[in-house]
Each structure stands twice: as structure tokens, then as C-alpha cells.
Design a protein around this motif. Structure first.
Motif, PDB file in Angstrom:
ATOM      1  N   ALA A  17     -57.610  79.775 -84.718  1.00  0.00           N
ATOM      2  CA  ALA A  17     -58.484  79.077 -85.655  1.00  0.00           C
ATOM      3  C   ALA A  17     -57.722  78.609 -86.891  1.00  0.00           C
ATOM      4  N   PRO A  23     -54.520  74.847 -87.685  1.00  0.00           N
ATOM      5  CA  PRO A  23     -54.391  73.604 -88.457  1.00  0.00           C
ATOM      6  C   PRO A  23     -53.771  73.808 -89.827  1.00  0.00           C
ATOM      7  N   VAL A  69     -58.545  70.275 -94.406  1.00  0.00           N
ATOM      8  CA  VAL A  69     -58.842  71.242 -93.341  1.00  0.00           C
ATOM      9  C   VAL A  69     -60.240  71.815 -93.523  1.00  0.00           C
ATOM     10  N   THR A 103     -62.821  72.569 -88.164  1.00  0.00           N
ATOM     11  CA  THR A 103     -61.932  73.640 -88.640  1.00  0.00           C
ATOM     12  C   THR A 103     -62.598  74.527 -89.687  1.00  0.00           C
TER      13      THR A 103
END
Length: 205
Positions: free
Chosen positions: A75, A78, A105, A111
Motif C-alpha cells: 500500500a 507509491p 499520493v 492510494t
């Protein structure tokens, strides 16, 4: 079909099925941690939701702590591109680039949800917080610090991170107004100079 060919195909199929099962467990784990938090999530509950035996979860990951770490690493992926984002340009613009990247993000619904799960678990449970600290320190902060030519680079990065995490907590988790509904470009314009000061400003060792 020869026996050897059949065996190779079965081997590839088994590896694919194993990867699919592992991914399904991680996907379910992220949802469970997000909805229930770290303390109320159990390996048995993850297994039940994923449609597998709890022993299989232990086989792939071991303890609940390791399941959590694996789930948040995916998770958190990014955000791990931040070092590359700040390296792509002159040093006098690093604060703006890092601020824009991190808030970007958080602004993405795809995200944001897993990041919320991570923060909520880390705030409410010390074990989850320790896993989060370890991941952030080893895979994010030290990599960002390596981009700075300063003897106190890690402290500078931690101060910048505190600024950005604090902003994210108030905007996306606690949802304090007017910060929660402010235009993101306005936030970047105001926060970036502070982050720039932490990273490259005068002072320190």
C-alpha cells in the motif's frame, strides 16, 4: 505430452496459484486492517475473509505483524518513489516537488484508503507503529536523506516528513476545516517553503 512437460506445466500452474492466493490474502488483509484496525484484526479473520485456512496465512507470512508489514508495504509503495521525485530537478525546488508528490499520493482515492488504514493502525497500536517506523525509516527517509548533502540530512528529512504527515493527518484523517477542504494548490504553495526550509535552510550541525 511427456511426463516432464506435464510436470513443468503443473509447476507453473502451482506457482501462479500460489501467487494469486498470496495476493488475495494481502488484499483482504489491507481491507481488514483498514476497517478494524490492527488490534481487532486477526489472522483467523483474514483467512476466513480470503477463503483460506489460517495455516496458509501463517505459511506465507508468519505472524500477524508480518502480514501487516507485507500489506502496508504494498500500500505504501507509491510513496516510496519520493526520493526519485525530489532528485528530478534543482535543489532549490526540492520542497515544492516533495510536497506536491506526497500530497498527490494522498489526493488520489486509490492510494489514500490504504494510507489511512496504515496511519489509523499505527496511531492506535505500538506494534503497528513499530512496523510503520521501520518501513518508513529504511525505505523512505534514508533514501530521501541520501539526496541531500548535509551532515544532519536525516534530521532534516524527518522534520520535513513531520510537516507533511501533520498536514495529511489534519486534512485527510481528522478532517479539520478549513484545511480539509482547502484547494490542494493553495496548500502546496504554503507548505512547500516550510519543507524547503527544513531540507536545505540554514542551521543544523
Amino acid at each position: 505430452m511427456t511426463e516432464a512437460t506435464s510436470s513443468r506445466r503443473r509447476g507453473r500452474r502451482t506457482r501462479t496459484e500460489s501467487a494469486d492466493t498470496r495476493d488475495r490474502i494481502l488484499s483482504v488483509a489491507r481491507e481488514e486492517f483498514s476497517e478494524r484496525g490492527y488490534e481487532k484484526t486477526s489472522v483467523r479473520g483474514i483467512a476466513k475473509a480470503a477463503g483460506v485456512d489460517p495455516a496458509l496465512v501463517h505459511h506465507y507470512f508468519g505472524t500477524k505483524e508480518r502480514v501487516f508489514e507485507a500489506a502496508i508495504e504494498v500500500a505504501f509503495a507509491p510513496a516510496l518513489n519520493a526520493p526519485e521525485a525530489i532528485a528530478d530537478g534543482p535543489l532549490d525546488g526540492v520542497g515544492e516537488r516533495l510536497t506536491r508528490f506526497i500530497l498527490g499520493v494522498w489526493e488520489s482515492p486509490a492510494t489514500r484508503a490504504p494510507l489511512l488504514a496504515i496511519l489509523r493502525s499505527a496511531v492506535n497500536n505500538e506494534t503497528a507503529a513499530a512496523v510503520f517506523r521501520r518501513l518508513v525509516a529504511s525505505q523512505l527517509m534514508r533514501r530521501v536523506a541520501s539526496q541531500l548533502d548535509a551532515p544532519d540530512a536525516e534530521l532534516r528529512v524527518e522534520l520535513a516528513a513531520a510537516q507533511l504527515v501533520g498536514c495529511a493527518m489534519l486534512r485527510y484523517v481528522i478532517k479539520v476545516e478549513p484545511l480539509a477542504s482547502a484547494d490542494v494548490e493553495q496548500l502546496i504553495a504554503r507548505v512547500a517553503p516550510v519543507v524547503q526550509g527544513h531540507l536545505t535552510g540554514a542551521g543544523g550541525a
